[in-house]
Design a protein around this motif. Structure first.
Motif, mmCIF file in Angstrom:
data_model
loop_
_atom_site.group_PDB
_atom_site.id
_atom_site.type_symbol
_atom_site.label_atom_id
_atom_site.label_comp_id
_atom_site.label_asym_id
_atom_site.label_seq_id
_atom_site.Cartn_x
_atom_site.Cartn_y
_atom_site.Cartn_z
ATOM 1 N N UNK A 45 0.877 -1.364 -0.036
ATOM 2 C CA UNK A 45 -0.167 -0.103 0.155
ATOM 3 C C UNK A 45 0.995 1.340 0.077
ATOM 4 N N UNK A 46 1.907 1.093 0.603
ATOM 5 C CA UNK A 46 2.871 2.300 0.725
ATOM 6 C C UNK A 46 3.417 2.664 -0.525
ATOM 7 N N UNK B 80 2.900 6.185 -2.568
ATOM 8 C CA UNK B 80 3.742 7.170 -3.051
ATOM 9 C C UNK B 80 3.500 7.384 -4.353
ATOM 10 N N UNK B 81 3.757 6.395 -5.347
ATOM 11 C CA UNK B 81 3.584 6.515 -6.476
ATOM 12 C C UNK B 81 2.423 7.481 -7.081
ATOM 13 N N UNK B 82 1.274 7.292 -6.132
ATOM 14 C CA UNK B 82 0.009 8.169 -6.685
ATOM 15 C C UNK B 82 0.281 9.705 -6.079
ATOM 16 N N UNK B 83 0.946 9.739 -4.997
ATOM 17 C CA UNK B 83 1.421 11.364 -4.582
ATOM 18 C C UNK B 83 2.205 11.891 -5.569
ATOM 19 N N UNK B 84 3.126 11.049 -5.936
ATOM 20 C CA UNK B 84 3.963 11.703 -6.953
ATOM 21 C C UNK B 84 3.663 12.011 -8.265
ATOM 22 N N UNK C 74 12.794 5.718 -3.697
ATOM 23 C CA UNK C 74 13.182 5.122 -4.680
ATOM 24 C C UNK C 74 13.120 5.964 -6.103
ATOM 25 N N UNK C 75 13.946 5.953 -6.752
ATOM 26 C CA UNK C 75 14.241 6.779 -7.937
ATOM 27 C C UNK C 75 13.093 6.295 -9.030
ATOM 28 N N UNK C 76 13.174 4.790 -9.040
ATOM 29 C CA UNK C 76 12.197 4.121 -9.985
ATOM 30 C C UNK C 76 10.527 4.527 -9.742
ATOM 31 N N UNK C 77 10.348 4.895 -8.358
ATOM 32 C CA UNK C 77 9.131 5.191 -8.199
ATOM 33 C C UNK C 77 8.269 6.485 -8.649
ATOM 34 N N UNK D 226 11.935 0.839 7.319
ATOM 35 C CA UNK D 226 11.746 0.657 6.088
ATOM 36 C C UNK D 226 10.415 0.945 5.476
ATOM 37 N N UNK D 227 9.615 1.850 6.261
ATOM 38 C CA UNK D 227 8.118 2.646 5.860
ATOM 39 C C UNK D 227 8.574 3.566 4.870
ATOM 40 N N UNK D 228 8.265 3.281 3.678
ATOM 41 C CA UNK D 228 8.697 3.926 2.301
ATOM 42 C C UNK D 228 7.746 5.116 2.372
ATOM 43 N N UNK D 229 6.627 4.984 2.877
ATOM 44 C CA UNK D 229 5.335 6.045 2.648
ATOM 45 C C UNK D 229 5.990 7.444 3.252
ATOM 46 N N UNK D 230 6.965 7.409 4.266
ATOM 47 C CA UNK D 230 7.590 8.497 4.762
ATOM 48 C C UNK D 230 8.460 9.261 4.149
ATOM 49 N N UNK D 231 8.962 8.595 2.808
ATOM 50 C CA UNK D 231 9.803 9.107 1.833
ATOM 51 C C UNK D 231 9.239 10.344 1.331
ATOM 52 N N UNK D 232 7.968 10.177 1.017
ATOM 53 C CA UNK D 232 7.397 11.212 0.554
ATOM 54 C C UNK D 232 6.386 12.090 1.440
#
Length: 429
Positions: free
Chosen positions: A27-28, A32-36, A52-55, A268-274
């Motif tokens: 889900x995270x 992230x992809x949706x937000x970007x 991640x750059x690929x996201x 490792x919670x990637x949603x906080x990278x956005x």
């Protein structure tokens, strides 16, 4: 035999359904992809991204906002959140899931607004920032103005008199860099007494113009920030510590570095990278950034540091510091007048010009500064609540849980938890 096979089939089907329960990490990534991708259509939407750059979106921005697509994706993710298997979830995992739901509601709401849907000021604040901002009457502000009438020296109408008085506390432009850096450095020293940050953490300070805001922290990831200070309006001496703490330590730079350190890298919670700006994360960010001034410089320590260090650096008279501090503290009680102007203006109750006049009267702003404030409201709308209401919510939460001025260790413990873990306004009880 058929009965036995049927039982096995049902068991396998049940097992299959359980294994298809979405994970928070899945889900995270989608969030992230949706937000970007939404960020392609609003330059203010994404405040920071260091995942991640690929996201990052591979698609080009289309000619029109694909609002239905974005809203459907947000709704699908919200439904997935409801189906997350919370077996063996710890409290922090539940907090992560809870915040994700609120972030998605805010993301969906912002897309609706971008597509033309109109919410009232209070509805917007509730959906975007997970809170119900308070209302204040004109009588409240009139009473504060009456106190200031008796306090601000000089002659003439109060707004003119105040601005003439305050003009003697403006930092000259050639002193801005040294004064602000000294204030930020002191905030850092005081913050680092209670918590460690990565050794490489740092910031770059720039002075800019033609902005609707006074200061901004552009978090770069890897514990690095770009802090910009707007010089369109005069920089008064108390702004050095206030803005330095707010944008730096223990404010935005500190919060983002802690989230990256604790949630992105460690958990490792990637949603906080956005960081989508118009979401509940912002109330916590702005509230802690403003309350952080008081945490870092409790009691008389702020005026003491200003008098002994910043006034001399700025070439200002330290003998006038105490009176100016008292007047500034009294004026700060007018802060919610800006929220009321924004509420009336965005709800269509008053014009842009009337909203500016309101700010001149109740915030004691010059005509130029009052219009700049309305430009901020045009750009960020109900976001204004996050500064004062956010601060008050954070303050009440920390102090009601033992983080009082006479217990700095507990105050810092609670403050650090707020900026290091998933929290939203409705959690601050």
């Amino acid at each position: 035999m058929k009965y036995f096979i049927t039982i096995i089939f049902i068991a396998l089907l049940f097992t299959s359904c359980k294994t298809q329960s979405p994970s928070m990490d899945e889900i995270a990534e989608s969030y992230v992809r949706l937000s970007l991708e939404i960020g392609l259509y609003d330059s203010d939407f994404i405040d920071a991204y260091y995942g991640p750059e690929e996201w990052k979106p591979k698609v080009e921005k289309s000619d029109s906002l694909p609002s239905d697509k974005f809203i459907n994706q947000a709704n699908a993710l919200l439904k997935q959140c409801e189906n997350v298997d919370q077996t063996n979830y710890k409290e922090i995992d539940k907090a992560r899931l809870s915040l994700m739901k609120k972030q998605l509601i805010a993301v969906k709401t912002k897309v609706e607004m971008m597509a033309g849907k109109v919410y009232s000021f209070d509805e917007e604040a509730r959906l975007l920032y997970d809170t119900d901002p308070p209302h204040f009457t004109e009588d409240y502000f009139d009473n504060v103005l009456a106190e200031l009438e008796k306090t601000v020296p000089g002659k003439g109408d109060l707004s003119t008199r105040y601005n003439e008085y305050a003009s003697q506390f403006i930092i000259k432009k050639d002193k801005l860099d040294i004064v602000f850096k000294k204030a930020i450095d002191e905030g850092r020293k005081r913050t680092m007494k209670y918590v460690d940050l990565p050794e490489n953490e740092n910031f770059v300070l720039e002075f800019v113009s033609n902005k609707s805001w006074g200061g901004y922290n552009y978090y770069q990831g890897n514990s690095q920030s770009l802090i910009q200070i707007n010089t369109d309006s005069p920089s008064f001496i108390q702004r050095a510590i206030d803005t330095g703490c707010h944008e730096g330590y223990p404010g935005h730079h500190f919060l983002n570095a802690r989230l990256e350190q604790n949630l992105v890298n460690k958990m490792g919670w990637k949603e906080f990278s956005v960081y989508p700006l118009f979401t509940p994360m912002s109330l916590i960010a702005e509230g802690t950034a403003n309350y952080g001034i008081e945490v870092a410089f409790p009691g008389e320590e702020k005026i003491t540091f200003e008098t002994e260090v910043l006034y001399p650096l700025a070439g200002l008279d330290p003998a006038k510091a105490v009176q100016y501090s008292k007047i500034s503290e009294l004026r700060s009680k007018l802060g919610y007048a800006g929220n009321e102007a924004a509420r009336k203006y965005l709800n269509g109750e008053i014009s842009r010009e009337d909203a500016a006049k309101w700010n001149e009267k109740y915030l004691l702003m010059t005509p130029k500064r009052a219009l700049q404030r309305i430009s901020f409201v045009d750009q960020y709308r109900s976001y204004v609540i996050n500064y004062n209401w956010g601060k008050d919510l954070v303050k009440k939460f920390i102090e009601s849980n033992g983080g009082t001025a006479d217990n700095p260790e507990k105050r810092w413990e609670l403050f650090i938890d707020l900026v290091s873990n998933p929290h939203s306004a409705s959690d601050l009880k």
